[in-house]
Design a protein around this motif. Sequence first.
Motif, PDB file in Angstrom:
ATOM      1  N   PRO A 235       0.861  -0.953   0.414  1.00 45.67           N
ATOM      2  CA  PRO A 235      -0.078  -0.254   0.169  1.00 45.67           C
ATOM      3  C   PRO A 235       0.690   1.300   0.491  1.00 45.67           C
ATOM      4  O   PRO A 235       0.758   2.569  -0.711  1.00 45.67           O
ATOM      5  N   ALA A 236       1.619   1.258   0.664  1.00 51.11           N
ATOM      6  CA  ALA A 236       2.995   2.556   0.940  1.00 51.11           C
ATOM      7  C   ALA A 236       3.611   2.620  -0.782  1.00 51.11           C
ATOM      8  O   ALA A 236       3.324   4.525  -1.375  1.00 51.11           O
ATOM      9  N   ILE A 237       3.549   1.421  -1.370  1.00 48.44           N
ATOM     10  CA  ILE A 237       4.456   2.067  -2.714  1.00 48.44           C
ATOM     11  C   ILE A 237       3.821   2.710  -3.290  1.00 48.44           C
ATOM     12  O   ILE A 237       3.807   2.391  -4.421  1.00 48.44           O
ATOM     13  N   ARG A 238       2.564   1.484  -3.565  1.00 53.72           N
ATOM     14  CA  ARG A 238       0.996   2.561  -4.535  1.00 53.72           C
ATOM     15  C   ARG A 238       1.117   3.927  -4.301  1.00 53.72           C
ATOM     16  O   ARG A 238       0.639   4.348  -5.379  1.00 53.72           O
ATOM     17  N   ASP A 239       1.106   4.421  -2.804  1.00 53.83           N
ATOM     18  CA  ASP A 239       0.518   5.531  -2.001  1.00 53.83           C
ATOM     19  C   ASP A 239       2.036   6.276  -2.838  1.00 53.83           C
ATOM     20  O   ASP A 239       2.024   7.962  -3.582  1.00 53.83           O
ATOM     21  N   LEU A 240       3.244   6.041  -2.555  1.00 55.25           N
ATOM     22  CA  LEU A 240       3.967   6.661  -3.532  1.00 55.25           C
ATOM     23  C   LEU A 240       4.304   7.343  -4.470  1.00 55.25           C
ATOM     24  O   LEU A 240       4.378   8.205  -4.906  1.00 55.25           O
ATOM     25  N   LEU A 241       4.035   6.064  -5.382  1.00 59.10           N
ATOM     26  CA  LEU A 241       3.843   5.907  -7.033  1.00 59.10           C
ATOM     27  C   LEU A 241       2.497   6.558  -7.187  1.00 59.10           C
ATOM     28  O   LEU A 241       3.493   7.810  -8.566  1.00 59.10           O
ATOM     29  N   SER A 242       1.398   6.951  -6.787  1.00 54.75           N
ATOM     30  CA  SER A 242       1.058   7.970  -6.886  1.00 54.75           C
ATOM     31  C   SER A 242       1.066   9.267  -6.667  1.00 54.75           C
ATOM     32  O   SER A 242       0.340  10.108  -7.405  1.00 54.75           O
ATOM     33  N   LYS A 243       1.351   9.703  -5.603  1.00 55.35           N
ATOM     34  CA  LYS A 243       1.984  10.665  -5.562  1.00 55.35           C
ATOM     35  C   LYS A 243       3.305  11.252  -6.145  1.00 55.35           C
ATOM     36  O   LYS A 243       3.466  12.834  -6.298  1.00 55.35           O
ATOM     37  N   GLY A 244       3.728  10.403  -7.494  1.00 55.68           N
ATOM     38  CA  GLY A 244       5.120  10.473  -7.959  1.00 55.68           C
ATOM     39  C   GLY A 244       6.194  10.600  -7.819  1.00 55.68           C
ATOM     40  O   GLY A 244       7.423  10.966  -8.293  1.00 55.68           O
ATOM     41  N   ALA A 245       6.845   9.455  -6.701  1.00 55.55           N
ATOM     42  CA  ALA A 245       7.444   9.305  -6.398  1.00 55.55           C
ATOM     43  C   ALA A 245       8.757   8.514  -7.588  1.00 55.55           C
ATOM     44  O   ALA A 245       7.414   7.189  -8.369  1.00 55.55           O
ATOM     45  N   ALA A 246      10.453   8.992  -8.017  1.00 56.11           N
ATOM     46  CA  ALA A 246      10.774   7.768  -8.561  1.00 56.11           C
ATOM     47  C   ALA A 246      10.875   6.800  -9.262  1.00 56.11           C
ATOM     48  O   ALA A 246      11.359   5.846  -7.659  1.00 56.11           O
ATOM     49  N   ILE A 247       9.809   6.141  -9.821  1.00 56.39           N
ATOM     50  CA  ILE A 247      10.540   4.320  -9.834  1.00 56.39           C
ATOM     51  C   ILE A 247      11.207   3.535  -9.300  1.00 56.39           C
ATOM     52  O   ILE A 247      12.028   2.649  -9.202  1.00 56.39           O
ATOM     53  N   ASP A 248      12.350   4.359  -9.930  1.00 57.13           N
ATOM     54  CA  ASP A 248      13.517   3.742 -10.230  1.00 57.13           C
ATOM     55  C   ASP A 248      14.675   4.316 -10.298  1.00 57.13           C
ATOM     56  O   ASP A 248      15.688   4.462 -10.466  1.00 57.13           O
ATOM     57  N   ALA A 249      14.089   5.368  -9.069  1.00 55.08           N
ATOM     58  CA  ALA A 249      15.718   6.108  -8.728  1.00 55.08           C
ATOM     59  C   ALA A 249      16.779   5.433  -7.469  1.00 55.08           C
ATOM     60  O   ALA A 249      16.203   4.523  -6.674  1.00 55.08           O
ATOM     61  N   LYS A 250      17.991   5.964  -7.747  1.00 53.84           N
ATOM     62  CA  LYS A 250      18.582   4.715  -7.443  1.00 53.84           C
ATOM     63  C   LYS A 250      18.891   5.679  -5.863  1.00 53.84           C
ATOM     64  O   LYS A 250      19.146   6.751  -5.307  1.00 53.84           O
ATOM     65  N   ASP A 251      19.582   4.759  -4.722  1.00 52.78           N
ATOM     66  CA  ASP A 251      20.287   4.956  -3.035  1.00 52.78           C
ATOM     67  C   ASP A 251      21.288   5.253  -3.707  1.00 52.78           C
ATOM     68  O   ASP A 251      21.674   5.433  -4.507  1.00 52.78           O
TER      69      ASP A 251
END
Length: 212
Positions: free
Chosen positions: A31-47
């Motif tokens: 659920p958190a993953i989906r929430d973050l992605l819906s808010k524009g988090a970069a899916i392939d961002a690198k640490d």
Amino acid sequence: MASVGIFSFPAVEGAVPESKLHVAAAQDEVPAIRDLLSKGAAIDAKDDGGRTPLLVATHANKIHAARALIEAGADVNAKDRINDSPYLYAGAHGYLDILKMTLVHGADLRSTNRYGGTALIPAAERGHVETVRVLIEAGVHVDHINNLGWTALLEAIILGNGTDRHRHIVDLLVKANADVNLGDREGVTPLQHARARGYKEIEKILMMAGAR
């Protein structure tokens, strides 16, 4: 603590702005993953290590998180600083569920790890029988040679332990038409390596396939 909606996660030292997604992936919080992605988090961002959220989920074998990310379009071939990708890592560690998802979503069968090996080579070395079977069926080149000068067949013998798992892997590779006479850099063949280690059952499989 960083929070995402109703979810709270520990802070990640030195992390990039999208680190909340990495943490959610590591904790299998779909659920958190989906929430973050819906808010524009970069899916392939690198640490800081070059790992994407999907690679973080793969490291922890978090199947639900990996599925959510892959279905949302995460790159299954994105590599970190040591040349691991979700596909390569899942193959090397025998994480079958994630591996199969990467294969369905565009895994590059020709990609190689930091040792110049395909996913098949470490899978064979580590005795992951079903992983080897899946990778062979997917079409990974069985005679690829890594930076050490070894094929999957050679690694299964040289770095294996001669038990049933490695015997089975040798059999799978032979049945997939692996070159049983393709030696290492010194010209030592799989059969010679098997004999030197006393792997009688593996020796029989190789000889039946015409090994010298």
